[in-house]
Design a protein around this motif. Sequence first.
Motif, PDB file in Angstrom:
ATOM      1  N   ALA A  86      43.648  47.915  39.129  1.00 54.11           N
ATOM      2  CA  ALA A  86      44.163  47.297  40.359  1.00 54.11           C
ATOM      3  C   ALA A  86      45.191  48.190  41.040  1.00 54.11           C
ATOM      4  CB  ALA A  86      44.779  45.939  40.040  1.00 54.11           C
ATOM      5  N   ALA A  87      45.669  49.197  40.325  1.00 51.18           N
ATOM      6  CA  ALA A  87      46.674  50.099  40.895  1.00 51.18           C
ATOM      7  C   ALA A  87      46.074  50.965  42.001  1.00 51.18           C
ATOM      8  CB  ALA A  87      47.266  50.982  39.810  1.00 51.18           C
ATOM      9  N   ILE A  88      44.786  51.262  41.914  1.00 49.34           N
ATOM     10  CA  ILE A  88      44.167  52.159  42.898  1.00 49.34           C
ATOM     11  C   ILE A  88      44.273  51.580  44.309  1.00 49.34           C
ATOM     12  CG2 ILE A  88      42.005  53.245  43.640  1.00 49.34           C
ATOM     13  CD1 ILE A  88      41.324  53.510  40.625  1.00 49.34           C
ATOM     14  N   PRO A  89      43.778  50.371  44.578  1.00 45.03           N
ATOM     15  CA  PRO A  89      43.941  49.848  45.941  1.00 45.03           C
ATOM     16  C   PRO A  89      45.400  49.562  46.294  1.00 45.03           C
ATOM     17  CG  PRO A  89      42.842  48.231  44.553  1.00 45.03           C
ATOM     18  CD  PRO A  89      42.954  49.492  43.751  1.00 45.03           C
ATOM     19  N   GLY A  90      46.207  49.241  45.292  1.00 47.94           N
ATOM     20  CA  GLY A  90      47.626  48.974  45.559  1.00 47.94           C
ATOM     21  C   GLY A  90      48.360  50.215  46.037  1.00 47.94           C
ATOM     22  N   ILE A  91      48.128  51.328  45.354  1.00 46.76           N
ATOM     23  CA  ILE A  91      48.783  52.583  45.742  1.00 46.76           C
ATOM     24  C   ILE A  91      48.220  53.081  47.074  1.00 46.76           C
ATOM     25  CG2 ILE A  91      49.180  54.990  45.093  1.00 46.76           C
ATOM     26  CD1 ILE A  91      49.153  54.015  42.148  1.00 46.76           C
ATOM     27  N   ALA A  92      46.899  52.914  47.274  1.00 47.03           N
ATOM     28  CA  ALA A  92      46.305  53.296  48.566  1.00 47.03           C
ATOM     29  C   ALA A  92      46.911  52.463  49.698  1.00 47.03           C
ATOM     30  CB  ALA A  92      44.794  53.117  48.524  1.00 47.03           C
ATOM     31  N   GLY A  93      47.118  51.188  49.450  1.00 48.50           N
ATOM     32  CA  GLY A  93      47.760  50.324  50.446  1.00 48.50           C
ATOM     33  C   GLY A  93      49.180  50.768  50.735  1.00 48.50           C
ATOM     34  N   LEU A  94      49.892  51.179  49.702  1.00 52.36           N
ATOM     35  CA  LEU A  94      51.248  51.703  49.881  1.00 52.36           C
ATOM     36  C   LEU A  94      51.226  52.959  50.748  1.00 52.36           C
ATOM     37  CD1 LEU A  94      54.240  51.458  49.104  1.00 52.36           C
ATOM     38  CD2 LEU A  94      53.722  52.862  47.098  1.00 52.36           C
ATOM     39  N   GLY A  95      50.230  53.823  50.527  1.00 52.18           N
ATOM     40  CA  GLY A  95      50.084  55.017  51.365  1.00 52.18           C
ATOM     41  C   GLY A  95      49.871  54.643  52.823  1.00 52.18           C
ATOM     42  N   HIS A  96      49.057  53.623  53.072  1.00 46.74           N
ATOM     43  CA  HIS A  96      48.827  53.174  54.448  1.00 46.74           C
ATOM     44  C   HIS A  96      50.096  52.586  55.075  1.00 46.74           C
ATOM     45  CE1 HIS A  96      44.588  53.570  53.342  1.00 46.74           C
ATOM     46  NE2 HIS A  96      44.335  53.569  54.643  1.00 46.74           N
ATOM     47  N   ILE A  97      50.871  51.880  54.275  1.00 51.33           N
ATOM     48  CA  ILE A  97      52.131  51.322  54.773  1.00 51.33           C
ATOM     49  C   ILE A  97      53.090  52.451  55.159  1.00 51.33           C
ATOM     50  CG2 ILE A  97      54.205  50.038  54.097  1.00 51.33           C
ATOM     51  CD1 ILE A  97      52.282  48.248  52.398  1.00 51.33           C
ATOM     52  N   ILE A 109      53.939  62.122  53.637  1.00 47.86           N
ATOM     53  CA  ILE A 109      53.889  61.473  52.317  1.00 47.86           C
ATOM     54  C   ILE A 109      52.813  60.397  52.304  1.00 47.86           C
ATOM     55  CG2 ILE A 109      55.167  59.968  50.733  1.00 47.86           C
ATOM     56  CD1 ILE A 109      57.699  61.615  51.596  1.00 47.86           C
ATOM     57  N   GLY A 110      52.775  59.567  53.351  1.00 45.77           N
ATOM     58  CA  GLY A 110      51.779  58.501  53.424  1.00 45.77           C
ATOM     59  C   GLY A 110      50.361  59.033  53.450  1.00 45.77           C
ATOM     60  N   LEU A 111      50.150  60.099  54.212  1.00 44.97           N
ATOM     61  CA  LEU A 111      48.806  60.677  54.286  1.00 44.97           C
ATOM     62  C   LEU A 111      48.395  61.265  52.944  1.00 44.97           C
ATOM     63  CD1 LEU A 111      46.300  61.394  55.859  1.00 44.97           C
ATOM     64  CD2 LEU A 111      47.478  63.401  56.755  1.00 44.97           C
ATOM     65  N   LEU A 112      49.300  61.953  52.281  1.00 43.35           N
ATOM     66  CA  LEU A 112      48.961  62.550  50.995  1.00 43.35           C
ATOM     67  C   LEU A 112      48.697  61.486  49.925  1.00 43.35           C
ATOM     68  CD1 LEU A 112      51.335  65.638  51.024  1.00 43.35           C
ATOM     69  CD2 LEU A 112      48.851  65.587  51.372  1.00 43.35           C
ATOM     70  N   VAL A 113      49.502  60.431  49.896  1.00 47.81           N
ATOM     71  CA  VAL A 113      49.257  59.335  48.943  1.00 47.81           C
ATOM     72  C   VAL A 113      47.895  58.706  49.222  1.00 47.81           C
ATOM     73  CG1 VAL A 113      49.992  57.002  48.273  1.00 47.81           C
ATOM     74  CG2 VAL A 113      51.683  58.824  48.470  1.00 47.81           C
ATOM     75  N   THR A 114      47.590  58.480  50.479  1.00 50.25           N
ATOM     76  CA  THR A 114      46.324  57.859  50.867  1.00 50.25           C
ATOM     77  C   THR A 114      45.130  58.710  50.451  1.00 50.25           C
ATOM     78  OG1 THR A 114      47.378  56.716  52.717  1.00 50.25           O
ATOM     79  CG2 THR A 114      44.990  56.980  52.829  1.00 50.25           C
ATOM     80  N   VAL A 115      45.171  59.998  50.745  1.00 53.70           N
ATOM     81  CA  VAL A 115      44.007  60.838  50.427  1.00 53.70           C
ATOM     82  C   VAL A 115      43.893  61.111  48.927  1.00 53.70           C
ATOM     83  CG1 VAL A 115      43.803  61.859  52.721  1.00 53.70           C
ATOM     84  CG2 VAL A 115      45.154  63.017  50.983  1.00 53.70           C
ATOM     85  N   VAL A 116      45.007  61.148  48.214  1.00 57.44           N
ATOM     86  CA  VAL A 116      44.919  61.293  46.756  1.00 57.44           C
ATOM     87  C   VAL A 116      44.220  60.077  46.154  1.00 57.44           C
ATOM     88  CG1 VAL A 116      46.297  61.278  44.627  1.00 57.44           C
ATOM     89  CG2 VAL A 116      46.820  62.918  46.429  1.00 57.44           C
ATOM     90  N   MET A 117      44.579  58.897  46.609  1.00 54.09           N
ATOM     91  CA  MET A 117      43.919  57.694  46.088  1.00 54.09           C
ATOM     92  C   MET A 117      42.463  57.631  46.539  1.00 54.09           C
ATOM     93  SD  MET A 117      46.193  56.827  44.150  1.00 54.09           S
ATOM     94  CE  MET A 117      45.158  55.646  43.365  1.00 54.09           C
ATOM     95  N   GLN A 118      42.174  58.135  47.702  1.00 52.59           N
ATOM     96  CA  GLN A 118      40.792  58.212  48.169  1.00 52.59           C
ATOM     97  C   GLN A 118      40.000  59.153  47.256  1.00 52.59           C
ATOM     98  OE1 GLN A 118      40.489  59.610  52.193  1.00 52.59           O
ATOM     99  NE2 GLN A 118      38.322  59.145  52.339  1.00 52.59           N
ATOM    100  N   ALA A 119      40.608  60.259  46.870  1.00 50.21           N
ATOM    101  CA  ALA A 119      39.950  61.208  45.961  1.00 50.21           C
ATOM    102  C   ALA A 119      39.731  60.578  44.587  1.00 50.21           C
ATOM    103  CB  ALA A 119      40.780  62.483  45.835  1.00 50.21           C
ATOM    104  N   VAL A 120      40.733  59.880  44.070  1.00 47.21           N
ATOM    105  CA  VAL A 120      40.588  59.202  42.774  1.00 47.21           C
ATOM    106  C   VAL A 120      39.435  58.206  42.833  1.00 47.21           C
ATOM    107  CG1 VAL A 120      41.704  57.527  41.219  1.00 47.21           C
ATOM    108  CG2 VAL A 120      42.979  59.513  42.053  1.00 47.21           C
TER     109      VAL A 120
END
Length: 150
Positions: free
Chosen positions: A107-118, A80-91
């Motif tokens: 501001a949601a883009i880096p926030g959601i990417a950070g959540l993916g990393h967490i 889940i974390g990897l998919l959230v991270t790469v989706v935000m990377q694609a966006v």
Amino acid sequence: MKRLLNTALAYMILGLISGLFYREYAKATDTVGVDSQLSTLHTHFLALGMLVFLIVLALDAVFSLSGRRSFSVFYWTYNIGLLVTVVMQAVRGFLTLDGQDPTSTSAAIPGIAGLGHIILTVGLVALFVALRAAVAERSRGDSERSSVTA
């Protein structure tokens, strides 16, 4: 173990497709040479997806990790974390190639990417919990076998 192999295969396919997609998309939009997160998407799928799961497959073969609850937590949270991270990377990559500044867009883009990393981090911690327990179990078994033969 078959699930781990299939997961690694899925990430390999995603990695190859995303690399091909980036190349063709950049050519079609005349953005070849523009630095964006989209250009490294394939590397993330291959390294954090395929390679990690191949390594975990080898660890599972040696230490029988897959029957542990913490291993299940690792598997699902890491994916889940990897998919959230790469989706935000694609966006972020699409926005960059479309000439927008992703940092000022939302501001949601880096926030959601950070959540993916967490979430990725939680998955890695769960992997080490499973690995530590398996190594300890194996060490106890080795010491019991050596005391019986002595």
